[in-house]
Design a protein around this motif. Structure first.
Motif, PDB file in Angstrom:
ATOM      1  N   SER A  79      18.440  51.060 -21.045  1.00  0.00           N
ATOM      2  CA  SER A  79      17.763  49.984 -21.758  1.00  0.00           C
ATOM      3  C   SER A  79      17.668  50.294 -23.247  1.00  0.00           C
ATOM      4  CB  SER A  79      16.362  49.810 -21.183  1.00  0.00           C
ATOM      5  OG  SER A  79      15.592  50.942 -21.459  1.00  0.00           O
ATOM      6  N   ARG A  80      17.421  49.255 -24.026  1.00  0.00           N
ATOM      7  CA  ARG A  80      17.285  49.469 -25.471  1.00  0.00           C
ATOM      8  C   ARG A  80      16.403  48.366 -26.033  1.00  0.00           C
ATOM      9  NH1 ARG A  80      22.923  47.072 -26.140  1.00  0.00           N
ATOM     10  NH2 ARG A  80      22.517  44.984 -26.981  1.00  0.00           N
ATOM     11  N   ASN A  81      15.722  48.653 -27.111  1.00  0.00           N
ATOM     12  CA  ASN A  81      15.097  47.547 -27.827  1.00  0.00           C
ATOM     13  C   ASN A  81      15.301  47.656 -29.339  1.00  0.00           C
ATOM     14  OD1 ASN A  81      13.287  49.624 -28.021  1.00  0.00           O
ATOM     15  ND2 ASN A  81      11.571  48.536 -27.121  1.00  0.00           N
ATOM     16  N   PHE A  82      14.708  48.642 -30.009  1.00  0.00           N
ATOM     17  CA  PHE A  82      14.841  48.699 -31.458  1.00  0.00           C
ATOM     18  C   PHE A  82      15.484  50.016 -31.886  1.00  0.00           C
ATOM     19  CE2 PHE A  82      11.045  45.933 -30.927  1.00  0.00           C
ATOM     20  CZ  PHE A  82      11.704  44.767 -31.256  1.00  0.00           C
ATOM     21  N   PRO A  83      16.115  50.044 -33.052  1.00  0.00           N
ATOM     22  CA  PRO A  83      16.780  51.279 -33.501  1.00  0.00           C
ATOM     23  C   PRO A  83      15.780  52.318 -33.989  1.00  0.00           C
ATOM     24  CG  PRO A  83      17.550  49.359 -34.743  1.00  0.00           C
ATOM     25  CD  PRO A  83      16.345  48.937 -34.002  1.00  0.00           C
ATOM     26  N   PHE A  84      16.168  53.577 -33.972  1.00  0.00           N
ATOM     27  CA  PHE A  84      15.397  54.637 -34.620  1.00  0.00           C
ATOM     28  C   PHE A  84      16.393  55.581 -35.298  1.00  0.00           C
ATOM     29  CE2 PHE A  84      15.983  58.423 -31.952  1.00  0.00           C
ATOM     30  CZ  PHE A  84      16.529  57.869 -30.799  1.00  0.00           C
ATOM     31  N   LYS A 127      24.925  46.590 -44.151  1.00  0.00           N
ATOM     32  CA  LYS A 127      25.881  45.500 -44.376  1.00  0.00           C
ATOM     33  C   LYS A 127      26.261  44.812 -43.086  1.00  0.00           C
ATOM     34  CE  LYS A 127      27.805  47.313 -48.589  1.00  0.00           C
ATOM     35  NZ  LYS A 127      27.811  48.789 -48.677  1.00  0.00           N
ATOM     36  N   GLU A 128      26.319  45.578 -41.979  1.00  0.00           N
ATOM     37  CA  GLU A 128      26.779  44.984 -40.725  1.00  0.00           C
ATOM     38  C   GLU A 128      25.680  44.256 -39.967  1.00  0.00           C
ATOM     39  OE1 GLU A 128      29.762  44.857 -39.344  1.00  0.00           O
ATOM     40  OE2 GLU A 128      30.800  45.997 -40.914  1.00  0.00           O
ATOM     41  N   CYS A 129      24.463  44.570 -40.271  1.00  0.00           N
ATOM     42  CA  CYS A 129      23.354  44.002 -39.486  1.00  0.00           C
ATOM     43  C   CYS A 129      23.403  42.477 -39.509  1.00  0.00           C
ATOM     44  CB  CYS A 129      22.020  44.470 -40.064  1.00  0.00           C
ATOM     45  SG  CYS A 129      20.610  43.806 -39.172  1.00  0.00           S
ATOM     46  N   PRO A 130      23.576  41.822 -38.367  1.00  0.00           N
ATOM     47  CA  PRO A 130      23.703  40.348 -38.386  1.00  0.00           C
ATOM     48  C   PRO A 130      22.467  39.635 -38.914  1.00  0.00           C
ATOM     49  CG  PRO A 130      24.475  41.244 -36.307  1.00  0.00           C
ATOM     50  CD  PRO A 130      23.805  42.371 -37.023  1.00  0.00           C
ATOM     51  N   PRO A 131      21.257  39.990 -38.489  1.00  0.00           N
ATOM     52  CA  PRO A 131      20.116  39.260 -39.052  1.00  0.00           C
ATOM     53  C   PRO A 131      19.588  39.870 -40.352  1.00  0.00           C
ATOM     54  CG  PRO A 131      19.369  40.585 -37.220  1.00  0.00           C
ATOM     55  CD  PRO A 131      20.802  40.897 -37.401  1.00  0.00           C
ATOM     56  N   SER A 138      10.510  42.497 -36.627  1.00  0.00           N
ATOM     57  CA  SER A 138      10.282  41.108 -36.246  1.00  0.00           C
ATOM     58  C   SER A 138      11.558  40.290 -36.387  1.00  0.00           C
ATOM     59  CB  SER A 138       9.175  40.500 -37.100  1.00  0.00           C
ATOM     60  OG  SER A 138       9.595  40.457 -38.442  1.00  0.00           O
ATOM     61  N   VAL A 139      12.540  40.846 -37.142  1.00  0.00           N
ATOM     62  CA  VAL A 139      13.811  40.156 -37.345  1.00  0.00           C
ATOM     63  C   VAL A 139      14.893  40.747 -36.454  1.00  0.00           C
ATOM     64  CG1 VAL A 139      15.567  39.623 -39.074  1.00  0.00           C
ATOM     65  CG2 VAL A 139      13.170  39.557 -39.691  1.00  0.00           C
ATOM     66  N   CYS A 140      14.797  42.051 -36.202  1.00  0.00           N
ATOM     67  CA  CYS A 140      15.822  42.742 -35.420  1.00  0.00           C
ATOM     68  C   CYS A 140      16.035  42.048 -34.085  1.00  0.00           C
ATOM     69  CB  CYS A 140      15.394  44.179 -35.176  1.00  0.00           C
ATOM     70  SG  CYS A 140      16.496  45.068 -34.081  1.00  0.00           S
ATOM     71  N   MET A 141      17.345  41.904 -33.729  1.00  0.00           N
ATOM     72  CA  MET A 141      17.633  41.237 -32.470  1.00  0.00           C
ATOM     73  C   MET A 141      18.204  42.189 -31.434  1.00  0.00           C
ATOM     74  SD  MET A 141      20.838  38.992 -33.657  1.00  0.00           S
ATOM     75  CE  MET A 141      22.484  39.641 -33.547  1.00  0.00           C
ATOM     76  N   SER A 142      18.063  43.492 -31.676  1.00  0.00           N
ATOM     77  CA  SER A 142      18.445  44.515 -30.695  1.00  0.00           C
ATOM     78  C   SER A 142      19.910  44.435 -30.298  1.00  0.00           C
ATOM     79  CB  SER A 142      17.579  44.416 -29.438  1.00  0.00           C
ATOM     80  OG  SER A 142      16.248  44.348 -29.785  1.00  0.00           O
ATOM     81  N   CYS A 143      20.782  44.123 -31.255  1.00  0.00           N
ATOM     82  CA  CYS A 143      22.188  43.924 -30.914  1.00  0.00           C
ATOM     83  C   CYS A 143      22.954  45.238 -30.852  1.00  0.00           C
ATOM     84  CB  CYS A 143      22.845  42.996 -31.911  1.00  0.00           C
ATOM     85  SG  CYS A 143      22.952  43.690 -33.559  1.00  0.00           S
ATOM     86  N   SER A 191       2.728  43.729 -42.155  1.00  0.00           N
ATOM     87  CA  SER A 191       2.812  45.142 -42.533  1.00  0.00           C
ATOM     88  C   SER A 191       3.227  46.016 -41.363  1.00  0.00           C
ATOM     89  CB  SER A 191       1.463  45.599 -43.066  1.00  0.00           C
ATOM     90  OG  SER A 191       0.461  45.300 -42.101  1.00  0.00           O
ATOM     91  N   ASP A 192       2.706  45.742 -40.165  1.00  0.00           N
ATOM     92  CA  ASP A 192       2.950  46.650 -39.054  1.00  0.00           C
ATOM     93  C   ASP A 192       4.322  46.469 -38.428  1.00  0.00           C
ATOM     94  OD1 ASP A 192       0.496  47.491 -39.578  1.00  0.00           O
ATOM     95  OD2 ASP A 192      -0.445  46.868 -37.705  1.00  0.00           O
ATOM     96  N   LEU A 193       4.976  45.377 -38.717  1.00  0.00           N
ATOM     97  CA  LEU A 193       6.277  45.162 -38.102  1.00  0.00           C
ATOM     98  C   LEU A 193       7.428  45.578 -39.017  1.00  0.00           C
ATOM     99  CD1 LEU A 193       5.736  41.829 -36.180  1.00  0.00           C
ATOM    100  CD2 LEU A 193       5.716  44.142 -35.322  1.00  0.00           C
ATOM    101  N   LEU A 194       7.118  46.004 -40.231  1.00  0.00           N
ATOM    102  CA  LEU A 194       8.158  46.551 -41.112  1.00  0.00           C
ATOM    103  C   LEU A 194       8.107  48.066 -40.955  1.00  0.00           C
ATOM    104  CD1 LEU A 194      10.201  45.677 -43.301  1.00  0.00           C
ATOM    105  CD2 LEU A 194       8.501  46.398 -44.960  1.00  0.00           C
TER     106      LEU A 194
END
Lengths: 192, 165, 396
Positions: free
Chosen positions: A43-48, A70-74, A105-110, A137-140
């Motif tokens: 499984s995956r959700n957000f990058p680290f 540069k590659e990040c779609p959103p 909040s923008v990341c789409m976990s692609c 603030s907390d989602l950045l």
């Protein structure tokens, strides 16, 4: 018989109802805050950001090449490249990110940032307890929040991390080995 | 007692006139329903329980719903800008006045204007007895009429596979 | 004042206490005080029952699906309704910009009003009824028909296609099932010869030996009871007839555009309607407040009513946890092709029962008269059903 299916359904639910009081194994739900289900490896959700060694900031594998940005779609990644070089975990001087922000909040976990990273510096997390009270603030997520150790990476994705480590080790071994003599120009093309 | 009557009468008249004056057709139907309810309460006030409840059951439960469905299926339910008075308003007024005059004349010249001191309490049983004994034939005719209407509705609603081949 | 035995005193404790309070009130205020004293308990007890039912239903459904259900708020999660109540009270009351404000506001009020009015004729215990109307059953159905209007108002005024679809479904379904609902009660009215709910219960509160004289223990009564309960389930939009609400298709049907307390009012109205129809079923077929055995009459009458009502609620929850939702055409076909013929046949059966001599032959004839057509109808409906195995052309 008429109504047979109805009765069968009613007995099934009745059996579930009484059985769930008698037999605890029937209850498939996990009482979340007290007990937790094991995290699923795939499984995956957000990058680290992965770091080697002990210092979360100095050990970051990221060299601030800006490919993921540069590659990040959103367009949720924001990197500020350093002007100087600092030694990384193995001691080689590298650029490093002075700021590395991901707006989750923008990341789409692609996972595209992970695919394109040439340094295996960014990986996908599966820590789902990401709730926050501050909408902006907390989602950045900053570099400090994003940095997680290689051991953590091994913990959440054991197979993948082992592969990555093998590849990195091979690359380092190759870099450390004496450079083979440059092959002569093919076909003996005339040199100007 | 008079106060209750005037409240109920005001309710009924308000509902009826709102049904006439409002521009949105659905609002008109809802206002008309208010009038029906007011009428039912008036019946109840007069001690006619059975008639009152039947009024609610039939008019609020069936007629209002039917009207609402008819409006929704025939035209969009949005507000339609229309003039407040239709072009037939003179004719309408004359008709209404004439009807009122005839009814008023009939009521004034009838001899039931003095209320009988002890009104016989008409129970549901008596209504049932009357329907089943003295009014059996009209009841049966009504039943026949309704059956015919029902069959007609079924025929209209049947899929027309045979005719369209 | 005559001295009553203890069991009767407990049975009549509410009636007696009301009389005692009334004695202290000056005569001009007595009518209004009497009304308040009769109505207030209903306004308290049944919403409280609604609150308990919501948590019991969620827990019961959970157990049927091998889950725990709500278990966080308070002991075993039984304070959940309080949390829900606070939540719905403090939530923002959103009204769509295009909605018809007045109608949108009135719809939930009308629904709850109609649901509460229906309790006026339910005899909750011996001598415990708000209004003993001579046309009580008719009053109940007249009030029930007002619910349709409320549902339509809610669906139409929201100006949303889902709410309109839900309202259309709900109104079509309620009209279709109101006919079998009313017709299935006719048999009881035929047997007692009265429309008064109090008289209907009194007619059943007798015992043959130790067994009660309930109408459910006759062929026509049993059939009528089953038909009534099916129609009542459909009338109160409960699963498996909950397609006006159909969470998976039209999200919440006619009350999709409601939020906050108005949404809670819709919920309250639905459950109160369910309790009221269950109460009517108890009154008509299960002897109202009367005890099931002659030796159990020492238990107060209102407790019997409450126990029967709880049993009905449990049955409703059980059915909801078991059966999947019907399709619209199945629903309508069931109402018009099965329920309606069976109710008409049931009326005929009741007439046969009253005209035949009292012996075992009467039982056999009346059971056969219902069972055989029921089987035939079912076979007929089954043959029409063309079940086929679904084939996938592109996916394997």
């Amino acid at each position: 018989m008429l109504g047979n299916g109805l009765l069968k359904g009613l007995t099934e639910t009745a059996r579930n109802f009484f059985g769930s009081y008698v037999d605890k194994d029937r209850l498939t739900t996990i009482q979340y805050p007290e007990e937790r289900a094991p995290r699923i490896e795939a499984s995956r959700n957000f990058p680290f950001l992965v770091y080697d060694g002990t210092d979360p900031q100095a050990g970051l594998r990221c060299v601030s090449c800006l490919i993921c940005e540069k590659e990040c779609p959103p367009k949720c990644i924001f990197i500020e490249k350093s002007t100087d070089k600092k030694p990384d975990a193995v001691g080689k001087p590298q650029f490093y990110p002075t700021r590395f922000n991901i707006d989750v909040s923008v990341c789409m976990s692609c996972q595209i940032c992970v695919e394109v990273c040439p340094f295996d510096a960014i990986k996908m997390d599966n820590d789902f307890e990401a709730s926050a009270t501050g909408r902006f603030s907390d989602l950045l997520w900053t570099k400090e929040r994003l940095a997680k150790s290689n051991e953590y990476y091994h913990h959440i994705h054991p197979t993948e991390a082992a592969d990555v480590d093998a590849v990195l080790a091979a690359a380092r071994a190759k870099a450390a080995a004496p450079r083979p003599p440059a092959p002569s120009a093919p076909g003996g093309a005339p040199e100007k | 007692m008079h106060a209750i009557f005037f409240i109920l009468a005001a309710l009924t008249i308000t509902g009826a006139s709102a049904a006439m004056c409002l521009r949105n057709l659905i609002h008109c139907v809802l206002a008309l329903t208010l009038g029906f309810v007011g009428l039912a309460l008036l019946y109840l006030f007069l001690g006619a329980q059975f008639v009152s409840f039947t009024q609610i059951l039939v008019y609020v439960g069936a007629v209002a719903i039917l009207a609402v469905f008819a409006i929704m299926m025939t035209r969009s339910a949005g507000p339609h800008p229309q003039p407040a008075l239709s072009s037939f308003w003179i004719t309408g007024c004359i008709t209404a006045l004439a009807t009122f005059a005839v009814l008023a004349w009939a009521i004034i010249h009838s001899n039931i204007i003095t209320p009988t001191p002890a009104q016989p309490a008409v129970s549901t049983n008596q209504i049932g007895d009357a329907l089943m004994h003295s009014f059996a034939l009209p009841l049966e005719i009504m039943g026949l009429l309704l059956t015919a209407a029902l069959i007609g509705a079924v025929i209209i609603a049947m899929p027309q596979n045979r005719s369209s081949k | 004042m005559t001295h009553l035995p203890l069991s009767q005193t407990i049975d009549q404790v509410f009636v007696l206490s009301k009389a005692a309070i009334m004695g202290h009130i000056p005569a001009p205020f007595q009518p209004i005080a009497s009304a308040i004293l009769s109505v207030a308990p209903v306004l308290v007890v049944f919403p409280l029952l609604f609150a308990i039912t919501t948590v019991l239903e969620r827990k019961g459904l959970g157990r049927m699906q091998n889950r725990y259900g709500p278990n966080r708020v308070g002991p075993f999660g039984f304070s959940q309704p309080i949390a829900d109540g606070i939540k719905s009270l403090t939530k923002e009351d959103v009204i769509p910009r295009t909605a018809d404000q007045v109608v949108h506001f009135l719809a939930p009020l009308l629904l709850v009003l109609a649901a509460f009015l229906a309790y006026a004729v339910l005899p909750i215990g011996r001598n415990m009824v708000i209004a003993n109307l001579s046309a009580g059953v008719l009053f109940f159905f007249a009030i029930g028909s007002m619910v349709e209007l409320a549902v339509f108002m809610a669906g139409w005024s929201s100006r949303s296609k889902y709410s309109l679809l839900g309202a259309m479904r709900a109104v079509a379904q309620m009209i279709s099932y109101e006919i079998p609902l009313v017709l299935s009660t006719i048999v009881v009215i035929m047997a007692t010869g009265t429309l008064s709910t109090v008289a209907i219960v009194d007619a059943q509160a007798r015992y043959i030996g130790i067994l009660p004289h309930w109408y459910v223990f006759t062929p026509w009564g049993f059939c009528g009871f089953i038909l009534f309960m099916i129609a009542a389930t459909a009338e109160s939009n409960r699963s498996p007839f909950d397609l006006p609400e159909g969470e998976s298709e039209i999200i919440a049907g006619y009350y999709i555009e409601y939020s906050g307390f108005k949404f809670a009012l819709f919920f309250l109205g639905e459950y109160l309607g369910m309790f009221a129809t269950s109460g009517l079923a108890i009154t008509l077929f299960l002897g109202g407040w009367s005890a099931p055995l002659s030796s159990l009459t020492w238990i107060p009458s209102y407790l019997w009513f409450l126990l029967k009502l709880l049993a009905f609620i449990a049955a409703f929850i059980w059915v909801r946890g078991t059966f999947p939702r019907l399709r619209m055409d199945q629903l309508m076909a069931f109402a018009w092709k099965f329920m309606l013929p069976m109710t008409l046949l049931n009326i005929f059966d009741a007439a046969v029962w009253h005209l035949m001599p009292h012996n075992i032959l009467r039982w056999l004839v009346c059971i056969a008269l219902l069972a055989i057509p029921c089987l035939l109808l079912n076979l007929n409906l089954k043959q029409r059903k063309q079940l086929q195995i679904r084939t996938y052309r592109f996916a394997d």
